[in-house]
Design an enzyme around this catalytic site. Sequence first.
Site, PDB file in Angstrom:
ATOM      1  N   ASN A   9       0.866  -1.179   0.000  1.00 64.88           N
ATOM      2  CA  ASN A   9       0.000   0.000   0.000  1.00 64.88           C
ATOM      3  C   ASN A   9       0.908   1.236   0.000  1.00 64.88           C
ATOM      4  OD1 ASN A   9      -1.785   2.057   0.470  1.00 64.88           O
ATOM      5  ND2 ASN A   9      -2.381   1.394   2.535  1.00 64.88           N
ATOM      6  N   LYS A  11       0.128   4.282  -0.260  1.00 65.22           N
ATOM      7  CA  LYS A  11      -0.499   5.481   0.325  1.00 65.22           C
ATOM      8  C   LYS A  11      -0.248   6.684  -0.602  1.00 65.22           C
ATOM      9  CE  LYS A  11      -0.176   3.179   4.738  1.00 65.22           C
ATOM     10  NZ  LYS A  11      -0.105   3.231   6.180  1.00 65.22           N
ATOM     11  N   HIS A  94      -9.518   0.990   5.063  1.00 73.06           N
ATOM     12  CA  HIS A  94      -8.217   1.192   5.706  1.00 73.06           C
ATOM     13  C   HIS A  94      -8.401   2.143   6.892  1.00 73.06           C
ATOM     14  CE1 HIS A  94      -4.118   2.406   6.477  1.00 73.06           C
ATOM     15  NE2 HIS A  94      -3.745   1.304   5.845  1.00 73.06           N
ATOM     16  N   GLU A  96      -6.804   4.572   7.923  1.00 68.41           N
ATOM     17  CA  GLU A  96      -6.624   6.007   7.621  1.00 68.41           C
ATOM     18  C   GLU A  96      -7.885   6.580   6.958  1.00 68.41           C
ATOM     19  OE1 GLU A  96      -2.893   5.441   5.586  1.00 68.41           O
ATOM     20  OE2 GLU A  96      -2.010   4.871   7.506  1.00 68.41           O
ATOM     21  N   GLU A 166      -5.120  -5.032  10.576  1.00 67.46           N
ATOM     22  CA  GLU A 166      -4.100  -4.005  10.797  1.00 67.46           C
ATOM     23  C   GLU A 166      -4.393  -3.288  12.112  1.00 67.46           C
ATOM     24  OE1 GLU A 166      -2.111  -2.629   6.916  1.00 67.46           O
ATOM     25  OE2 GLU A 166      -3.950  -1.491   7.090  1.00 67.46           O
ATOM     26  N   GLY A 172       2.701   2.255  10.789  1.00 68.89           N
ATOM     27  CA  GLY A 172       3.647   3.355  10.631  1.00 68.89           C
ATOM     28  C   GLY A 172       4.356   3.756  11.918  1.00 68.89           C
ATOM     29  N   SER A 211       3.754  -2.176  10.269  1.00 67.02           N
ATOM     30  CA  SER A 211       5.206  -2.217  10.482  1.00 67.02           C
ATOM     31  C   SER A 211       5.840  -3.559  10.125  1.00 67.02           C
ATOM     32  CB  SER A 211       5.541  -1.814  11.923  1.00 67.02           C
ATOM     33  OG  SER A 211       5.107  -0.485  12.165  1.00 67.02           O
ATOM     34  N   GLY A 232       2.982  -1.162   4.240  1.00 67.73           N
ATOM     35  CA  GLY A 232       3.023   0.271   3.948  1.00 67.73           C
ATOM     36  C   GLY A 232       4.436   0.700   3.590  1.00 67.73           C
ATOM     37  N   GLY A 233       5.112   1.336   4.526  1.00 66.56           N
ATOM     38  CA  GLY A 233       6.429   1.933   4.293  1.00 66.56           C
ATOM     39  C   GLY A 233       7.412   1.028   3.559  1.00 66.56           C
TER      40      GLY A 233
END
Length: 248
Positions: A9, A11, A94, A96, A166, A172, A211, A232-233
Site C-alpha cells: 500500500n 499510500k 483502511h 486512515e 491491521e 507506521g 510495520s 506500507g512503508g
Amino acid sequence: MRRSLVVGNWKMNGTLASGKALVQEIVSGLDNTNADIAVCPPFIYLSEIDKLLQGSHLKFGAQNIADQESGAYTGEVSASMLKEINCTYALVGHSERRSYYGDTNETVAARFNQALSQDVCPILCVGETLEQREQDKTFQVIDEQLNAVIDLVGIESFAKAVIAYEPVWAIGTGKTASDEQAQEVHQYIRQQIAKRDQSIADNMQILYGGSVKPDNAKALFAMADIDGGLIGGASLDAESFLGIYNSI
Ligand code: 13P
C-alpha cells in the site's frame, strides 16, 4: 492449502516516475510465483502501472473504491472504472480512511459490495486502536467491522475477498504486533467466518499489516492463520518489498 498474498500500500507517496521505476524493479526481481503479490499505487498512477504489468505475476489494486455505482459523487472512483483498467484488488476500510475521511462500518460495507459487483477483489481492513486494545475491546471492534459487511453482502461473498488485520497502533509506528498477538486475532477472525461457513474460512486469505519489514515478516507469516501481509512503508523500496515477499 491457502496461497499467501503480499500487498504493498503506497499510500500518498512518490511520483509517477518513482512509481514506474519501483514496479519495474519489483517485476525484474520477482523470481518465483510461490505467492500472490500486488501493489496499490495512488489512483492517478493506476493506468500507467497497468501498462507495465500486463502479463506479469505482479497485480495491482486501488487504495479505495466508491460506495456508489455512478453519479454525482465528486472525487470518487467507481468499481466499473477500476475494472476497466484491469484492477485486481481494492482496499476498503483502511484505518486512515476510517479515521481521517469518515468511513464508517456501513460505508465500508457498501464499498466492499461495489467492488464485488465488478469482480474487483475487496481487501477489507479491520483493526483496533491502542485505546480499544487497552480496554479489552479488540474482538468487539473486529466483530462490528466484520458483521457490518457480512450483514450487507452475505458470507458467500467472502469467498471472493481478502481480509487484512491491521492494528491501528502498529501502522507506521515501528511497533509490530507480536507474532502471538497477531495470530490470536487472525484465528479469531477465521473462527467468526467459520461459524458461518467452514470452507470459506479455510480458504480465506487473512493478511497482517502494521510495520511489517523483511526482518519480522518470516516469523509473522509462519503463524498458522497469517497468510501474508499488507505492507506500507516497506513496500516503497523494491528490495525490502521483495524481501518480505520472499520470506513467505
Ligand atoms: P506500515 O507498514 O507503514 O506500518 O503501514 C501499514 C499499512 O497501513 C498498510 O496498509
